[in-house]
Enzyme design. Sequence first.
Site, PDB file in Angstrom:
ATOM      1  N   HIS A 115       0.858  -1.191   0.000  1.00 36.49           N
ATOM      2  CA  HIS A 115       0.000   0.000   0.000  1.00 36.49           C
ATOM      3  C   HIS A 115       0.892   1.238   0.000  1.00 36.49           C
ATOM      4  CE1 HIS A 115      -2.895   2.851   2.215  1.00 36.49           C
ATOM      5  NE2 HIS A 115      -3.298   2.759   0.968  1.00 36.49           N
ATOM      6  N   HIS A 139      -1.996   1.091   7.879  1.00 38.14           N
ATOM      7  CA  HIS A 139      -3.414   1.167   7.539  1.00 38.14           C
ATOM      8  C   HIS A 139      -4.088  -0.201   7.523  1.00 38.14           C
ATOM      9  CE1 HIS A 139      -1.101   4.301   5.241  1.00 38.14           C
ATOM     10  NE2 HIS A 139      -1.822   5.064   6.024  1.00 38.14           N
TER      11      HIS A 139
HETATM   12  S1  FES Z   1       1.133   0.931   4.322  1.00 40.12           S
HETATM   13 FE1  FES Z   1       0.285  -0.952   4.853  1.00 40.12          FE
HETATM   14  S2  FES Z   1      -1.823  -0.602   4.833  1.00 40.12           S
HETATM   15 FE2  FES Z   1      -1.000   1.322   4.287  1.00 40.12          FE
END
Ligand code: FES
Lengths: 191, 897
Positions: A115, A139
């Site tokens: 992500h 997140h």
């Molecule tokens: S960096 Fe892992 S969920 Fe956003």
Amino acid sequence: MSDTKKKDETAADHGRCMLNRRQFLMYSGTTAVAASTISISLFPGEAQAKARVVTYPRMKVARLSELKDNQPVDFNYPDDGPNSQCFVVKMDGAKAGGGVGSQRDVVAFSYLCTHQGGPMNGKYQAVGEHRVLGQCPLHLSTYDLTRHGIIVSGQAYQSIPQVLLEVDGDDIYAVGIMGLLFGRNENLMDA
Amino acid sequence: MSILDYVPEDKTPLPPKNAEVLTTCCDYCIVACGYKVYRWPASAKDGGPKASQNAFGVDFPAGPMQAWVAPTQHNVVMHNGKPHKVVIVPDKNSKVVNIGGDSSIRGGTIAEKCYNPKKPTRDRLMSPMIRINGTLQPVSWDTALDVAAELIRHTVKEHGANAYGMKTFSYQFVENTYALSKFSKGDINTANFTFHDTPADVTSTPGFRDAGFDNFGPSYRDWGDAEVLMICGTDPYETKTMIFNQFIKPAIDQGQKTIWLNVRETAGLAYAKSRGNALFIQVDPGTDVPVLGAIARVILENGWEDSDWIKKWVNNKWESSSGFGQGTRNTPWQWRTTWGKFQTKGVDDYKKWNLAQKEYDPKEAARIANIPVEQIYQAAEWMAKPKADGSRPKTSLAIEKGFYWSNNTGNTNAVSSLATICGAGGRPGQVVGRFGGHQRGGTGGAGLPRNKSPQKRPGRRRQAMDCDRYFYSGLTRFAHVVGTTWIQAMCGAQGLNNKFEELVTNNPNQVRSSNKQAIIDTLKKRMDSGGTVVLNQDIYLRDPIGSKFADIVLPAATWGEEDFVRANGERRIRLYSKFYDAPGDAKPDWWIVSQIAQRMGFDGYDWKNSNEVCEESSRFSRGNRKAYHMIKVAAHKEGKTLHEKLREMGTEGIQGPTFYNYKTGELMGSVRLHDTEMTPEMMEAQGRTQGANMVNKKMTHFNSQTGKVNIQKHPWSLFSDYWEWMSPKKDELWHTNGRINEIWQSGFDDVDRRAYIAQRWPENWTEIHPDDAAARGIESGDKILLYTDRVPVFRQTIKGVHGSDFNFAELLKNGWIELNKAAVEAVAIVTPHVKKGTMYSYFLNTSQPSNVLQGRVPDQISGNYNFKMGVSRVKKIGESKYKHEFTHMSFAPRNVV
Ligand code: FES
Ligand code: SF4
């Protein structure tokens, strides 16, 4: 609907993997990228000679006999540059896509959340029959390590990159990566 | 369903230094994160990994949270007829909404939405089509539009305006919704109009409306500023991701207490629990009213209500009588006859009523909801008990569909009353509202002519038409369907499908010739013989509305293919820039409507571009929550267009309602509605009151006649007969459905056209608790059949005469309810994160729509469906191929922390 034939769809793939990991195709029916792909960058307008031909290094990462159940061992791959932190783990008998070893439960993945690069060191979890990486501290994404790192729940834009493994006797070798490592524009970057 | 093959890539292009940059926002969920589009000619060189070589100015490999391009974030599109590469990523400079450039899995991969003939978006509609000899065949725009206009003209003339029905999205940009509603509700003047998510054009939250609360009064930051946050019927991590990630999660980390009413536990809730400050009230479907009523009772019995605030801001007896709390004009229809069921003389009277109802005894409420009774006391204490120093906790309440589509009127009434006694409304961190679903892109070009609706409640006022029932009764001769599947999105979908077959496909008048006049004549005969003609505008051919039923299909241009304007769940208005050419002959919906309207001889449709539509529409936004009229005023003062002015404001945009200070030339937004810390004097001092600025009550007061909140009763008896009838009998289980993080307000793109999402969720699925599964021999990955012969369906358009005529028990007794059978297949996911006794399915798999199991009995007060209420039996019918493979799906629970 016939369900007489109990299917194990990756068995064929697995056989192929054991023959030659470099020929391993994750998706039957596609002619897509082989595990250790030959990556050719051809910039339009530039002479072909400038095209780079690169392959993943073959790198020993662990020994089967030394892996303890559910205890990840860290290594860097494909190089020692930034964003290369990976782990290999024997998942206590949980058979996995791309798994090696007699129980096909030895897998390796990147630690960096696809992500926004959250570090998931220490986030390997065995929950019942499931093997999960996450929640990502940033997140909360979680990944299913028995299914090529597919997202269980969360915000990542792709699976957690899986490091392809080959076994030679007791030695485990990393031979390629499926998916782009977070933060890189290509997995194999010039040092 | 065919499954796309996802092939992980291991490289991605970076935008070069000189790439063009345009701003837009995510097309999907209500949050509306800000995005940047980097565009460069495909023949030019890509950017390089050094900061000096790429448009981000970042050295690669990039670090956590820095700019990066995932392989799913780029595409190749046509721009001015030439191939261009685009990288579409969340705006790293965002200071609002997705601060710092965060995004979800949905918006994060929005580049894949763009049309690309080499990608799964290749099946975009490219040309107008007419069904000839059973097959949709390309025709010219002129032919398609001539036919459509002539048929609509004929329907209206021969069968009346109501015979023309429009079923449309409510959200896909103000330019389109304005044109669509101006045409249908205005010039055609039909009452047969509704939106994609409801059978009738009515409010989604009747309780909020009657109390005086706007759905979207709060700012996102209010959710984070709350010390105690009650979340009803959703996990915002899954379906309002950036509100959770940017505002709620940081608050939880700093000790915010959260109270969740939900049937299942997903990642956001699991995380909150892991931090030790969450209370999970895992109710049975439809039982929120007793729980909220009992929490309110405990608060009032302990004297924990916010008395000071209540004195100032809640209507007493006389005030709540003044025009039913809302004024004598413009009174919502139901208030005439049913207001007595809800009206109170203030908080004391509400308390007296609450204490007299046996279901608000915490023990009884806990029994009905099937929860531990201590949770009710705990919630009451958290929400309202003053702290040791006498100060009050800042409490907010947020709701979404799992809640308001279970018992639409009752739940929204009850949460309004609970919010009121907690003092939640109009203060930073003390608010009540919806989190939201789709973005807010509706501007009404005309009002619904409700007086032309044949439906009538007991009493005087007409009720907005239930368009499903009207269609069911064979009265809709021309169905104009815009950007929705209609059928699968509604309850009792199977019956609706059969009706379409009967009225459209099985009518003997089918087009056999490509001659325009012959087409028109045949379809007129169809309508005159009692059949229906279907016109479908969409971006893809949807099954079955487009592929099986539409006689005319018109290809629409969408996000990124035209400049559009829309607001989000905190009323933030932004320009969504056009950055590539629409595929083929696709045209924006406003253009399509304007062409039909002009052919029918209507005036006022000669717009040249979307800015002209937007500018015309702005005055219709005056006074509403996303009023953008003053942006136009400011723009024109500066010699710009409305779109140009908004473009300057980039991803930050401006929060509606907007105001313009004529002295300073400053354009001002509004942080929250019902701002009880703002006064009319302050509004004036800020220059928000002169000229074309429209100030109304909702800025500094609540939406009622007096500007104070109506605290209302929320009688369980209005719903309990339905709930009891519904409750699982014998081997039935509750069946409810909803959204999932990976597919949320993006279903029109992702399941069918994103290989990765299709791999994650290749088929319809149902979550079932391990105990329920074991009792039926079901394991994760098994193919199961959900089947029931208890789908209650409200049969026809009827008029109510007596007060209780629309009670479920009465409807049943009087034969207005018929019971349908329904069945749907799914892949079982056995997981403890769903409540025992309740199954949870994805709400809209177009080939196995789980809505077929849900009751098609609209809420008797509001007219909305209670989509979440259903029961079903379940059995194993085999094994899915996913059970023993490693490539698709995952059966791991969603609540691993
Ligand atoms: S960096 Fe892992 S969920 Fe956003
Ligand atoms: S889907 Fe919602 S949360 Fe996700 S990027 Fe789009 S607007 Fe933001």
